[in-house]
Structures are given as structure tokens and as C-alpha cells.
Design a protein around this motif. Structure first.
Motif, PDB file in Angstrom:
ATOM      1  N   ALA A 127       0.830  -1.202   0.000  1.00 37.81           N
ATOM      2  CA  ALA A 127       0.000   0.000   0.000  1.00 37.81           C
ATOM      3  C   ALA A 127       0.865   1.253   0.000  1.00 37.81           C
ATOM      4  N   LEU A 128       1.934   1.245   0.785  1.00 37.81           N
ATOM      5  CA  LEU A 128       2.854   2.379   0.817  1.00 37.81           C
ATOM      6  C   LEU A 128       3.542   2.548  -0.535  1.00 37.81           C
ATOM      7  N   SER A 181       1.269   4.272  -3.074  1.00 43.01           N
ATOM      8  CA  SER A 181       0.571   5.444  -2.540  1.00 43.01           C
ATOM      9  C   SER A 181       0.709   6.708  -3.382  1.00 43.01           C
ATOM     10  N   LYS A 213       9.451   4.317   2.146  1.00 41.78           N
ATOM     11  CA  LYS A 213       8.249   3.709   2.737  1.00 41.78           C
ATOM     12  C   LYS A 213       8.176   3.936   4.251  1.00 41.78           C
ATOM     13  N   CYS A 237       2.156   8.592   8.403  1.00 44.32           N
ATOM     14  CA  CYS A 237       0.812   8.042   8.617  1.00 44.32           C
ATOM     15  C   CYS A 237       0.540   7.801  10.095  1.00 44.32           C
TER      16      CYS A 237
END
Length: 206
Positions: free
Chosen positions: A118-119, A122, A151, A158
Motif C-alpha cells: 500500500a505504501l 501510494s 516507505k 501516517c
């Protein structure tokens, strides 16, 4: 470039000065649309994403990137930019589906590989904003390459927002009106930073 997250967050707040009202309204509309589509679940499926969310998620994600980069780069943001992703509906839809599929497949191994995937993807919609001609698969590849070595930095960013989200819960959710635009513009700053674009720095904006 490898600017510290605290500097990127400060730059995001600087870019949002005088634009908080528009940013809050725009992302409120964005959230209402994405939440509404996500609430209509497709029957006979174990997938948590609804059919409408699957179809509209990509165009809205691209529109959010367009709007966020406009604020981040000191350009004139417009509310209607949140819908501009629909001008490239097919590409945005394909990119969104590919990201979901790849992240899901990596998550089947373990949660951590899914988070890493996901990172890695992104930056896809920011890349598509800057390159209207890039193919979805190429945008994913470029994002994955761009995120090499970054990352963990994005993960820490996040995590900061996760802590802020906990505080927003204490405000009965009202704080999310400010947090959501802050997150998106900060991600736009992050993108410009790792892309070597000095426009993330307010003092260097043209």
C-alpha cells in the motif's frame, strides 16, 4: 530529496493558510460521496468494498490528488477539481482496481507485506495528475520505484496522522474536518519532496 516529515507538515499548514474553508468544504463533499458509495454493499459478496465504491473510488482519488497538489503548489484550487478525475474515468478506475488487487494479494501473505504494498503504490494518483498520458500500470510501477527507500518515512507520517485521528475522536469527529485536508496536502508535499520538486517549499513557490 529527504526533507523531514515535520518540515513537510509545516509546509502543508502554510499552504492551507487562507484556504482552510475551501479545503474543508471540498473534502467534506469528497468524504460524503465516498462514504455514501461505500455504504451500498454489493449482495452475495464477501468483499467489503461496494460495487459503487469500486467504480467511483479511482476517479475521486485522482480528483483528491489534483486538488491537493493545487493547494500544495500554491496554485488556485477549485472545488470542482475533486470531480476532475472523472475526465479520466477509465485510467483512474483501472489504477484503483489494480492497487486494491495487488494490496489484497500481498495481504494474503501477511499484514506487513500488505502495508508495504500500500505504501509502495501510494503515489500513483499524484503521478497520474502530473502525467495525464501515463498508463495506470506504468503509474503503479513508477510509484513503487519512487517509494524505494521512502516507505518507512511515509509510515511514520501516517502514524502521526493516526495519533491525530485519535484526538479527533475526542472532539466527536469534528476535528476530522481539518485533519482530512491536512493529510491530503501533506501527502502532496511528500510526493513533491521525494520527486525532487521544490514546490513543496512555500518560500520557493513561483
Amino acid at each position: 530529496m529527504n526533507t523531514e516529515n515535520i518540515t513537510l507538515l509545516r509546509a502543508a499548514r502554510e499552504s492551507l493558510k487562507g484556504k482552510w474553508g475551501l479545503a474543508i468544504l471540498t473534502f467534506l463533499i469528497y468524504t460524503l460521496f465516498t462514504t455514501a458509495t461505500g455504504s451500498v454493499e454489493s449482495r452475495g459478496s464477501n468483499i467489503t468494498f461496494s460495487l459503487l465504491n469500486l467504480i467511483l473510488g479511482g476517479p475521486f482519488a485522482l480528483g483528491a490528488a489534483i486538488f491537493s497538489l493545487s493547494i500544495s503548489r500554491g496554485k488556485e484550487p477549485m472545488l470542482e477539481q475533486i470531480f476532475q478525475g472523472f475526465n479520466r474515468f477509465s485510467d483512474a478506475f483501472i489504477a484503483y482496481v489494480l492497487i486494491l488487487v495487488y494490496v489484497f494479494l500481498w495481504t494474503l501473505l501477511l499484514i506487513v507485506p500488505g502495508i508495504i504494498a500500500a505504501l509502495g503504490y501510494s503515489m500513483t494518483f499524484y503521478i497520474m495528475t502530473d502525467d495525464p498520458l501515463i498508463k495506470p500500470q506504468d503509474a503503479l510501477k513508477k510509484s513503487k520505484s519512487m517509494m524505494n527507500g521512502h516507505k518507512m518515512k511515509l509510515f511514520y507520517l501516517c502514524f502521526r496522522f493516526f495519533l491525530l485521528a485519535l484526538l479527533c475522536i475526542l472532539t466527536l469527529g469534528i476535528g476530522f474536518l481539518w485533519l482530512i485536508p491536512y493529510v491530503h496536502v501533506s501527502f502532496a508535499k511528500f510526493y513533491d519532496d521525494i520527486n525532487g520538486n521544490d514546490l513543496f517549499r512555500p518560500e520557493l513557490r513561483p
